[in-house]
Enzyme design. Structure first.
Site, PDB file in Angstrom:
ATOM      1  N   LYS A 107       0.825  -1.213   0.000  1.00 55.22           N
ATOM      2  CA  LYS A 107       0.000   0.000   0.000  1.00 55.22           C
ATOM      3  C   LYS A 107       0.863   1.270   0.000  1.00 55.22           C
ATOM      4  O   LYS A 107       2.070   1.215   0.266  1.00 55.22           O
ATOM      5  CB  LYS A 107      -0.938  -0.044   1.209  1.00 55.22           C
TER       6      LYS A 107
ATOM      7  N   TYR B  27     -12.772  -1.826  -2.934  1.00 54.68           N
ATOM      8  CA  TYR B  27     -13.211  -1.861  -1.536  1.00 54.68           C
ATOM      9  C   TYR B  27     -14.719  -1.669  -1.397  1.00 54.68           C
ATOM     10  O   TYR B  27     -15.204  -1.272  -0.330  1.00 54.68           O
ATOM     11  CB  TYR B  27     -12.456  -0.799  -0.732  1.00 54.68           C
TER      12      TYR B  27
ATOM     13  N   PHE C 140     -15.071   4.403   7.610  1.00 51.40           N
ATOM     14  CA  PHE C 140     -13.706   4.688   7.153  1.00 51.40           C
ATOM     15  C   PHE C 140     -13.550   4.592   5.637  1.00 51.40           C
ATOM     16  O   PHE C 140     -12.450   4.765   5.120  1.00 51.40           O
ATOM     17  CB  PHE C 140     -12.710   3.748   7.841  1.00 51.40           C
TER      18      PHE C 140
ATOM     19  N   ARG D 189      -2.441 -14.487   4.764  1.00 54.08           N
ATOM     20  CA  ARG D 189      -3.082 -13.736   5.856  1.00 54.08           C
ATOM     21  C   ARG D 189      -2.270 -13.901   7.146  1.00 54.08           C
ATOM     22  O   ARG D 189      -2.131 -12.957   7.923  1.00 54.08           O
ATOM     23  CB  ARG D 189      -4.528 -14.213   6.074  1.00 54.08           C
TER      24      ARG D 189
ATOM     25  N   THR E  66      -5.271  -6.829  10.969  1.00 54.18           N
ATOM     26  CA  THR E  66      -5.536  -5.547  10.302  1.00 54.18           C
ATOM     27  C   THR E  66      -4.891  -4.385  11.059  1.00 54.18           C
ATOM     28  O   THR E  66      -4.300  -3.496  10.449  1.00 54.18           O
ATOM     29  CB  THR E  66      -7.060  -5.322  10.211  1.00 54.18           C
TER      30      THR E  66
ATOM     31  N   ARG F  21       2.730  -6.628   8.813  1.00 56.56           N
ATOM     32  CA  ARG F  21       2.086  -5.441   9.398  1.00 56.56           C
ATOM     33  C   ARG F  21       2.739  -5.040  10.715  1.00 56.56           C
ATOM     34  O   ARG F  21       2.866  -3.851  11.018  1.00 56.56           O
ATOM     35  CB  ARG F  21       0.581  -5.672   9.552  1.00 56.56           C
TER      36      ARG F  21
ATOM     37  N   ASN G 287      -1.994   0.297   6.684  1.00 55.44           N
ATOM     38  CA  ASN G 287      -1.439  -0.936   7.238  1.00 55.44           C
ATOM     39  C   ASN G 287      -0.583  -1.745   6.263  1.00 55.44           C
ATOM     40  O   ASN G 287      -0.485  -2.966   6.379  1.00 55.44           O
ATOM     41  CB  ASN G 287      -2.554  -1.783   7.868  1.00 55.44           C
TER      42      ASN G 287
ATOM     43  N   HIS H 106      -2.152  -5.478   1.593  1.00 54.52           N
ATOM     44  CA  HIS H 106      -3.451  -6.145   1.437  1.00 54.52           C
ATOM     45  C   HIS H 106      -3.213  -7.623   1.195  1.00 54.52           C
ATOM     46  O   HIS H 106      -2.232  -7.997   0.547  1.00 54.52           O
ATOM     47  CB  HIS H 106      -4.203  -5.557   0.234  1.00 54.52           C
TER      48      HIS H 106
ATOM     49  N   GLU I 161      -9.854 -10.548  -7.322  1.00 55.50           N
ATOM     50  CA  GLU I 161      -8.865  -9.478  -7.176  1.00 55.50           C
ATOM     51  C   GLU I 161      -7.710  -9.634  -8.167  1.00 55.50           C
ATOM     52  O   GLU I 161      -7.228  -8.633  -8.725  1.00 55.50           O
ATOM     53  CB  GLU I 161      -8.360  -9.431  -5.736  1.00 55.50           C
TER      54      GLU I 161
HETATM   55  P1  DAT Z   1      -7.925  -6.505   6.027  1.00 54.64           P
HETATM   56  O1  DAT Z   1      -7.154  -5.553   5.154  1.00 54.64           O
HETATM   57  O2  DAT Z   1      -7.101  -7.002   7.172  1.00 54.64           O
HETATM   58  O3  DAT Z   1      -8.582  -7.611   5.252  1.00 54.64           O
HETATM   59  P2  DAT Z   1     -10.585  -5.319   6.235  1.00 54.64           P
HETATM   60  O4  DAT Z   1     -10.918  -6.086   5.003  1.00 54.64           O
HETATM   61  O5  DAT Z   1     -11.467  -5.454   7.427  1.00 54.64           O
HETATM   62  O6  DAT Z   1      -9.079  -5.643   6.708  1.00 54.64           O
HETATM   63  O7  DAT Z   1     -10.504  -3.762   5.878  1.00 54.64           O
HETATM   64  C1  DAT Z   1      -9.933  -3.342   4.653  1.00 54.64           C
HETATM   65  C2  DAT Z   1      -9.049  -2.148   4.939  1.00 54.64           C
HETATM   66  O8  DAT Z   1      -9.844  -1.076   5.428  1.00 54.64           O
HETATM   67  C3  DAT Z   1      -7.998  -2.375   6.025  1.00 54.64           C
HETATM   68  O9  DAT Z   1      -6.837  -3.000   5.533  1.00 54.64           O
HETATM   69  C4  DAT Z   1      -7.734  -0.992   6.495  1.00 54.64           C
HETATM   70  C5  DAT Z   1      -9.107  -0.336   6.402  1.00 54.64           C
HETATM   71  N1  DAT Z   1      -9.806  -0.422   7.689  1.00 54.64           N
HETATM   72  C6  DAT Z   1     -10.454  -1.492   8.207  1.00 54.64           C
HETATM   73  N2  DAT Z   1     -10.985  -1.221   9.413  1.00 54.64           N
HETATM   74  C7  DAT Z   1     -10.659   0.076   9.668  1.00 54.64           C
HETATM   75  C8  DAT Z   1     -10.919   0.969  10.754  1.00 54.64           C
HETATM   76  N3  DAT Z   1     -11.630   0.581  11.833  1.00 54.64           N
HETATM   77  N4  DAT Z   1     -10.428   2.223  10.658  1.00 54.64           N
HETATM   78  C9  DAT Z   1      -9.730   2.633   9.586  1.00 54.64           C
HETATM   79  N5  DAT Z   1      -9.448   1.851   8.522  1.00 54.64           N
HETATM   80  C10 DAT Z   1      -9.908   0.589   8.561  1.00 54.64           C
HETATM   81 MG    MG Z   2     -10.075  -7.593   3.873  1.00 57.90          MG
END
Ligand code: DAT
Ligand code: MG
Length: 139
Positions: A11, A51, A59, A87, A93, A104, A114, A117, A128
């Protein structure tokens, strides 16, 4: 049966900080082979579509603006049990909750920024990979 491919993005925070090389090293050290890779940028439309599952989350706007704020590295990775193993390699996350030895933990700035992805299922890995690459780009 679990599949052998997953999709990743390094990212903007991690690319900008110069961590791309170290992250790729962690990925290959963990036994993944790189089937396709490119340094690119996401348009607002691409980030919104990628997304879309998070469109109702508070967010979402911040996530889309962050993911379009700089270059990313997109890649297709191959390994047995690729989705689950990747993962595990990237960690939780929120880097504050990520285990030692994960990407991470080492490189993420925050839950929102973070570093990497990783696809969350074989079905999404396929979607994807197809979103970012043509089949002809695979080695
Ligand atoms: P991951 O990337 O671990 O699969 P996710 O699919 O729940 O996590 O969310 C996608 C992305 O969105 C994540 O990498 C960062 C952002 N994100 C998720 N939860 C968040 C939060 N509570 N505040 C800010 N950004 C967030
Ligand atoms: Mg995810």
């Amino acid at each position: 049966m679990s599949g052998n491919r997953t999709f990743t993005m390094i990212k903007p925070d991690a690319v900008e900080a110069g961590n791309t090389g170290n992250i790729i090293q962690m990925i290959t050290d963990a036994g993944f082979s790189i089937k396709a890779m490119k340094l690119t940028n996401l348009s607002k439309e691409q980030a919104e579509e990628f997304y879309a599952v998070h469109a109702e989350r508070p967010f979402y706007g911040e996530l889309v603006s962050y993911m379009t704020s700089g270059a990313i590295v997109a890649a297709i990775l191959e390994k047995d049990n690729a989705v689950a193993d990747f993962r595990a390699l990237i960690g939780a996350t929120d880097p504050a909750e990520a285990e030692a030895g994960t990407i991470r933990k080492a490189y993420a700035e925050s839950k929102g920024r973070n570093a990497v992805h990783g696809s969350d299922s074989d079905e999404n890995a396929g979607i994807e990979c197809d979103f970012h690459f043509e089949i002809a780009e695979l080695v």
